[in-house]
Design an enzyme around this catalytic site. Structure first.
Site, PDB file in Angstrom:
ATOM      1  N   ARG A  34     -17.825   7.825  45.964  1.00 32.17           N
ATOM      2  CA  ARG A  34     -17.932   7.339  47.305  1.00 32.17           C
ATOM      3  C   ARG A  34     -18.863   6.304  47.604  1.00 32.17           C
ATOM      4  O   ARG A  34     -18.573   5.305  48.423  1.00 32.17           O
ATOM      5  CB  ARG A  34     -18.593   8.693  48.211  1.00 32.17           C
ATOM      6  CG  ARG A  34     -18.594   8.468  49.740  1.00 32.17           C
ATOM      7  CD  ARG A  34     -19.186   9.601  50.490  1.00 32.17           C
ATOM      8  NE  ARG A  34     -19.137   9.764  51.795  1.00 32.17           N
ATOM      9  CZ  ARG A  34     -20.150   9.565  52.565  1.00 32.17           C
ATOM     10  NH1 ARG A  34     -21.473   9.572  52.163  1.00 32.17           N
ATOM     11  NH2 ARG A  34     -19.957   9.505  53.956  1.00 32.17           N
ATOM     12  N   ILE A  60     -17.332   6.199  57.971  1.00 37.43           N
ATOM     13  CA  ILE A  60     -16.610   6.955  56.767  1.00 37.43           C
ATOM     14  C   ILE A  60     -17.218   8.579  57.156  1.00 37.43           C
ATOM     15  O   ILE A  60     -18.335   8.810  57.479  1.00 37.43           O
ATOM     16  CB  ILE A  60     -17.064   6.509  55.379  1.00 37.43           C
ATOM     17  CG1 ILE A  60     -16.751   7.382  54.366  1.00 37.43           C
ATOM     18  CG2 ILE A  60     -18.784   6.200  55.391  1.00 37.43           C
ATOM     19  CD1 ILE A  60     -16.899   6.711  52.852  1.00 37.43           C
ATOM     20  N   SER A  61     -16.361   9.508  57.088  1.00 36.32           N
ATOM     21  CA  SER A  61     -16.761  11.072  57.368  1.00 36.32           C
ATOM     22  C   SER A  61     -17.694  11.428  56.540  1.00 36.32           C
ATOM     23  O   SER A  61     -17.811  11.020  55.254  1.00 36.32           O
ATOM     24  CB  SER A  61     -15.362  11.853  57.255  1.00 36.32           C
ATOM     25  OG  SER A  61     -14.462  11.168  57.996  1.00 36.32           O
ATOM     26  N   GLN A  62     -18.215  12.432  56.972  1.00 35.98           N
ATOM     27  CA  GLN A  62     -19.258  13.501  55.941  1.00 35.98           C
ATOM     28  C   GLN A  62     -18.362  13.833  54.775  1.00 35.98           C
ATOM     29  O   GLN A  62     -17.365  14.417  55.121  1.00 35.98           O
ATOM     30  CB  GLN A  62     -19.918  14.421  57.016  1.00 35.98           C
ATOM     31  CG  GLN A  62     -20.878  15.329  56.350  1.00 35.98           C
ATOM     32  CD  GLN A  62     -21.442  16.326  57.405  1.00 35.98           C
ATOM     33  OE1 GLN A  62     -21.189  16.011  58.494  1.00 35.98           O
ATOM     34  NE2 GLN A  62     -22.044  17.211  56.991  1.00 35.98           N
ATOM     35  N   PRO A  63     -18.802  13.661  53.567  1.00 37.11           N
ATOM     36  CA  PRO A  63     -18.121  14.228  52.187  1.00 37.11           C
ATOM     37  C   PRO A  63     -17.706  15.882  52.604  1.00 37.11           C
ATOM     38  O   PRO A  63     -16.619  16.090  52.273  1.00 37.11           O
ATOM     39  CB  PRO A  63     -19.044  14.109  51.276  1.00 37.11           C
ATOM     40  CG  PRO A  63     -20.014  12.958  51.750  1.00 37.11           C
ATOM     41  CD  PRO A  63     -20.038  12.994  53.122  1.00 37.11           C
TER      42      PRO A  63
END
Ligand code: SAH
Length: 213
Positions: A34, A60-63
């Site tokens: 990431r 960027i989305s939460q993993p």
């Protein structure tokens, strides 16, 4: 253990603790760094389980949400996948490890260009990025086995439903942008569409037309 190794262990632990057990998904999340997708000011926070700002006012989305959505999509090795909302390219990179072919579309040209550079850097040759309005889907490559939408629409866009193959799955957030949204799983069967509600989420809105930059 080095700090970097410890950070990566914590990263995977956070994902597993949210109920992601699919080993292929966990392996893909382990393979794709990431850190490559979060540059600049927020780079030191790349391995935290939080959404982070990227260019063009997007995120960027939460993993763990990336992992949950990817697991729900149940991607098979021969699948052709469409993602709406390339953003940083992180989600598309994860999908590229699980699918035969990934098309990802983004309304901001600048984000699409940066994502393409990252795919090249990582040697991900089965992802194609296009700058276009994803609310119309990608008719020239349809139908798709899987569709993942990473921006929230008020309702599932008709063109996307139409571009889903029989047996296909679409995962998307629905609801108004300033509210909590519902993550929905749509399955196309021989007889029509089945809808399942998975959980609450919060995404940036799906916006029609191309972006300014
Ligand atoms: N999947 C991304 C996060 C997406 S944020 C990642 O892994 O980083 C949502 C993205 O959807 C934003 O980049 C936004 O510009 C894009 N978007 C919003 N509406 C869109 C539309 N109609 N067509 C294509 N992209 C859109």
């Amino acid at each position: 253990m080095t700090d970097a190794a410890e950070q990566k262990m914590q990263f995977l632990f956070a994902i597993r603790s949210k109920g992601v057990t699919d080993t292929r998904v966990l392996h893909a999340m382990e393979q794709i760094d990431r850190g490559v997708f979060v540059r600049g000011h927020f780079a030191p926070r790349a391995y935290e389980d939080v959404p982070l700002p990227i260019a063009c006012g997007q995120t960027i989305s939460q993993p763990s949400i990336v992992a949950i959505m990817t697991q729900a999509l149940n991607v098979q090795p021969r699948d052709k996948v469409l993602e709406i909302g390339t953003g940083s390219g992180y989600q598309a990179a994860i999908l590229s490890r699980l699918a035969r072919r990934v098309y990802t579309v983004e309304r901001h040209k600048r984000l699409a260009v940066e994502a393409q550079k990252r795919f090249d850097e990582l040697g991900l040759t089965n992802v194609t990025v296009l700058t276009t309005d994803g609310s119309h889907g990608l008719p020239e490559q349809a139908p798709f086995d899987r569709i993942l939408v990473t921006a929230a629409a008020e309702d599932p866009p008709g063109p996307l439903l139409a571009q889903l193959r029989v047996g296909g799955i679409m995962i998307l957030p629905v609801g108004q942008s300033d509210h909590v949204q519902r993550l929905i799983k749509v399955t196309r069967t021989e007889n029509g569409l089945d809808y399942d509600e998975l959980r609450q989420v919060r995404f940036v809105p799906l916006v029609e037309g191309l972006g300014q930059e």
